[in-house]
Design a protein around this motif. Structure first.
Motif, PDB file in Angstrom:
ATOM      1  N   LEU A   1      13.086  52.233  10.204  1.00  0.00           N
ATOM      2  CA  LEU A   1      11.702  51.954  10.596  1.00  0.00           C
ATOM      3  C   LEU A   1      11.528  52.239  12.082  1.00  0.00           C
ATOM      4  O   LEU A   1      11.578  51.342  12.924  1.00  0.00           O
ATOM      5  N   LYS A   2      11.313  53.481  12.414  1.00  0.00           N
ATOM      6  CA  LYS A   2      11.252  53.886  13.813  1.00  0.00           C
ATOM      7  C   LYS A   2      10.037  53.309  14.548  1.00  0.00           C
ATOM      8  O   LYS A   2      10.053  53.174  15.766  1.00  0.00           O
ATOM      9  N   THR A   3       8.989  52.992  13.804  1.00  0.00           N
ATOM     10  CA  THR A   3       7.769  52.506  14.461  1.00  0.00           C
ATOM     11  C   THR A   3       7.749  50.990  14.626  1.00  0.00           C
ATOM     12  O   THR A   3       6.857  50.448  15.278  1.00  0.00           O
ATOM     13  N   VAL A   4       8.712  50.288  14.038  1.00  0.00           N
ATOM     14  CA  VAL A   4       8.753  48.826  14.110  1.00  0.00           C
ATOM     15  C   VAL A   4       9.919  48.402  14.994  1.00  0.00           C
ATOM     16  O   VAL A   4      11.056  48.828  14.767  1.00  0.00           O
ATOM     17  N   PRO A   5       9.685  47.597  16.012  1.00  0.00           N
ATOM     18  CA  PRO A   5      10.786  47.132  16.864  1.00  0.00           C
ATOM     19  C   PRO A   5      11.820  46.362  16.048  1.00  0.00           C
ATOM     20  O   PRO A   5      11.462  45.423  15.317  1.00  0.00           O
ATOM     21  N   PRO A   6      13.094  46.727  16.130  1.00  0.00           N
ATOM     22  CA  PRO A   6      14.118  46.015  15.361  1.00  0.00           C
ATOM     23  C   PRO A   6      14.138  44.511  15.634  1.00  0.00           C
ATOM     24  O   PRO A   6      14.368  43.714  14.730  1.00  0.00           O
ATOM     25  N   VAL A   7      13.874  44.123  16.885  1.00  0.00           N
ATOM     26  CA  VAL A   7      13.910  42.699  17.214  1.00  0.00           C
ATOM     27  C   VAL A   7      12.780  41.951  16.511  1.00  0.00           C
ATOM     28  O   VAL A   7      12.933  40.782  16.118  1.00  0.00           O
ATOM     29  N   LEU A   8      11.638  42.612  16.311  1.00  0.00           N
ATOM     30  CA  LEU A   8      10.541  41.983  15.580  1.00  0.00           C
ATOM     31  C   LEU A   8      10.899  41.834  14.106  1.00  0.00           C
ATOM     32  O   LEU A   8      10.632  40.791  13.498  1.00  0.00           O
ATOM     33  N   SER A   9      11.513  42.864  13.533  1.00  0.00           N
ATOM     34  CA  SER A   9      11.951  42.776  12.142  1.00  0.00           C
ATOM     35  C   SER A   9      12.937  41.632  11.963  1.00  0.00           C
ATOM     36  O   SER A   9      12.856  40.863  10.991  1.00  0.00           O
ATOM     37  N   ALA A  10      13.878  41.501  12.911  1.00  0.00           N
ATOM     38  CA  ALA A  10      14.864  40.421  12.827  1.00  0.00           C
ATOM     39  C   ALA A  10      14.194  39.061  12.888  1.00  0.00           C
ATOM     40  O   ALA A  10      14.536  38.148  12.118  1.00  0.00           O
ATOM     41  N   LEU A  11      13.222  38.898  13.774  1.00  0.00           N
ATOM     42  CA  LEU A  11      12.550  37.612  13.924  1.00  0.00           C
ATOM     43  C   LEU A  11      11.746  37.262  12.682  1.00  0.00           C
ATOM     44  O   LEU A  11      11.823  36.123  12.185  1.00  0.00           O
ATOM     45  N   VAL A  12      10.996  38.215  12.171  1.00  0.00           N
ATOM     46  CA  VAL A  12      10.166  37.953  10.985  1.00  0.00           C
ATOM     47  C   VAL A  12      11.029  37.623   9.778  1.00  0.00           C
ATOM     48  O   VAL A  12      10.784  36.644   9.064  1.00  0.00           O
ATOM     49  N   VAL A  13      12.055  38.435   9.527  1.00  0.00           N
ATOM     50  CA  VAL A  13      12.938  38.186   8.386  1.00  0.00           C
ATOM     51  C   VAL A  13      13.665  36.858   8.574  1.00  0.00           C
ATOM     52  O   VAL A  13      13.840  36.087   7.612  1.00  0.00           O
ATOM     53  N   GLY A  14      14.072  36.559   9.803  1.00  0.00           N
ATOM     54  CA  GLY A  14      14.741  35.284  10.059  1.00  0.00           C
ATOM     55  C   GLY A  14      13.840  34.098   9.779  1.00  0.00           C
ATOM     56  O   GLY A  14      14.272  33.099   9.177  1.00  0.00           O
ATOM     57  N   LEU A  15      12.573  34.184  10.173  1.00  0.00           N
ATOM     58  CA  LEU A  15      11.630  33.088   9.919  1.00  0.00           C
ATOM     59  C   LEU A  15      11.360  32.923   8.422  1.00  0.00           C
ATOM     60  O   LEU A  15      11.228  31.800   7.930  1.00  0.00           O
ATOM     61  N   ILE A  16      11.286  34.044   7.716  1.00  0.00           N
ATOM     62  CA  ILE A  16      11.113  33.965   6.255  1.00  0.00           C
ATOM     63  C   ILE A  16      12.318  33.281   5.616  1.00  0.00           C
ATOM     64  O   ILE A  16      12.183  32.410   4.743  1.00  0.00           O
ATOM     65  N   ALA A  17      13.516  33.653   6.076  1.00  0.00           N
ATOM     66  CA  ALA A  17      14.734  33.039   5.543  1.00  0.00           C
ATOM     67  C   ALA A  17      14.783  31.552   5.867  1.00  0.00           C
ATOM     68  O   ALA A  17      15.220  30.733   5.043  1.00  0.00           O
ATOM     69  N   VAL A  18      14.320  31.187   7.058  1.00  0.00           N
ATOM     70  CA  VAL A  18      14.265  29.769   7.431  1.00  0.00           C
ATOM     71  C   VAL A  18      13.341  29.015   6.488  1.00  0.00           C
ATOM     72  O   VAL A  18      13.667  27.910   6.009  1.00  0.00           O
ATOM     73  N   ALA A  19      12.181  29.583   6.214  1.00  0.00           N
ATOM     74  CA  ALA A  19      11.218  28.928   5.318  1.00  0.00           C
ATOM     75  C   ALA A  19      11.782  28.787   3.907  1.00  0.00           C
ATOM     76  O   ALA A  19      11.623  27.741   3.260  1.00  0.00           O
ATOM     77  N   LEU A  20      12.442  29.845   3.422  1.00  0.00           N
ATOM     78  CA  LEU A  20      12.972  29.822   2.054  1.00  0.00           C
ATOM     79  C   LEU A  20      14.150  28.871   1.903  1.00  0.00           C
ATOM     80  O   LEU A  20      14.358  28.290   0.830  1.00  0.00           O
TER      81      LEU A  20
END
Length: 421
Positions: A185-204
């Protein structure tokens, strides 16, 4: 970007240029880096301050005033420096300084500590306005400075690994998302992807914490300073050294590693003014911050180096808001699991660490033995006389290089350290 010198303070493009270009530079990458830096600064470090306040038996009003001082003024420093110089010079406060104060409050009344905060800020200001720090930093060989940066920040990279053991599913998911995003995903900052996925995992996984440190939303309570020699020697002197030798030195080195020409004198002066202003409110120091500058200046904040200052602007706004609404914000931000915050911050610093290691151990630049000594001293996390490892790292590396390696000239190591415009 070259900064012209006007007596002691470097000149920059100006607030008009910074504000005028802000819109075109504020995108998803700069925004995500600014948010990650803010979350990092408003989470674990805030707990150190809150713990110090509780250990010193401060009232809730005094605690809120402390947070208002360091976060509100730290955010203001970010806005001033980023918008005037158009580089990601990011403000916050000294985290090891907070730990130093935590120990001192077991001995000194808070009003004496506040007096020491003011004296520390004044010392930093004088060192900046006289140009002493600028001359020292221009004399130091850049490989030694870069090795200090690598050694001081490597703990964040290691923290990204050890965090997986503490919270495997959440941190593992965030880390995987970071590298997959980097690859696909060249257009998406990797750090943003990590944060979003991490927050989803925290919620789940239900990993949000309620946070034991809760502060009511109360008005700040200001403390009149009391000046004593003992507090000056035990708090003010080491705190001033920490601000210059740890925070400012890290930030300056990081900015050089990322290809900027930092306004060294201005960074020291505003750190001193931040210390004085924070002391009047009841906080230990507001200054340029090494780790937050590293996050906002990395390529995670965008490929366009000229536009990364937008990440610092957003970080400054969030920091200032956190300080203003500290009584409500602290319990909310503390609900985020620490391992996730540590992992995302560590991932965001990968490119900064790579640049620092490459600059430190470039054979063409020389000073390899001094750089190695600086690296291991910084990694050791030693502390003598309440002064932390980055200061001793620079001192040890420079002394070793003076003893066994050719002495640098300012022109030589500046030319080596700074990419061509």
């Amino acid at each position: 970007m070259e900064h012209k010198q006007s007596r002691w303070i470097e000149k920059g493009p100006g607030f008009g240029a910074g504000l005028g270009d802000l819109g075109k530079h504020l995108g998803i990458k700069t925004a995500s880096a600014g948010v990650v830096a803010a979350i990092f600064g408003c989470s674990g470090p805030a707990l150190i301050v809150i713990g110090a306040a509780k250990g010193g038996n401060l009232t809730e009003g005094q605690t809120v005033a402390w947070l208002l001082a360091i976060y509100g003024l730290g955010g203001l420093i970010s806005l001033i420096m980023a918008l005037y110089y158009k580089i990601p010079v990011t403000g916050a406060y000294s985290i090891p300084g907070a730990a130093l104060v935590a120990g001192a409050l077991a001995i000194f009344p808070f009003e004496q500590a506040v007096g020491a905060f003011l004296m520390a800020g004044l010392m930093v200001f004088l060192l900046g306005i006289t140009g002493v720090i600028g001359r020292v930093m221009r004399w130091l060989p850049m490989p030694i400075v870069m090795a200090m940066i690598a050694g001081a920040l490597i703990r964040f990279g290691i923290g990204a690994v050890t965090s997986i053991e503490k919270l495997p599913i959440v941190v593992g998911s965030a880390t995987l998302a970071f590298f997959l995003s980097m690859r696909f995903l060249k257009t998406v900052p990797p750090v943003l992807s990590a944060l979003v996925v991490g927050l989803i995992a925290v919620a789940l996984t239900g990993s949000f914490g309620g946070g034991e440190q809760v502060i009511s939303f109360v008005a700040p309570e200001f403390t009149a300073p009391v000046f004593t020699l003992d507090a000056f020697l035990a708090i003010a002197v080491p705190l001033a050294v920490l601000v210059i030798g740890a925070e400012n030195a890290q930030a300056i080195g990081v900015l050089y590693a990322e290809g900027y020409r930092p306004p060294i004198n201005a960074m020291t002066v505003i750190s001193g003014l931040g210390g004085i202003a924070a002391g009047f409110i009841g906080g230990h120091n507001a200054n340029i911050a090494g780790p937050m500058t590293a996050i906002c200046s990395s390529d995670q904040a965008g490929e366009d180096r000229e536009g990364r200052y937008a990440a610092t602007v957003l970080n400054g706004i969030l920091f200032a808001a956190f300080g203003i609404f500290a009584g409500v914000a602290v319990p909310l931000i503390m609900a985020l699991p620490g391992p996730l915050i540590g992992a995302v911050a560590g991932l965001a610093m990968i490119t900064v660490l790579l640049s620092a290691f490459q600059a430190a151990f470039d054979r063409k630049a020389g000073y390899q033995i001094g750089a190695f000594v600086a690296l291991i001293v910084a990694m050791s996390n030693i502390s003598f006389f309440s002064i932390s490892a980055p200061f001793w790292s620079l001192l040890a590396g420079a002394l070793v290089s003076l003893l066994i390696e050719a002495r640098p000239t300012a022109a030589e190591h500046r030319a080596e350290a700074t990419p061509a415009e």
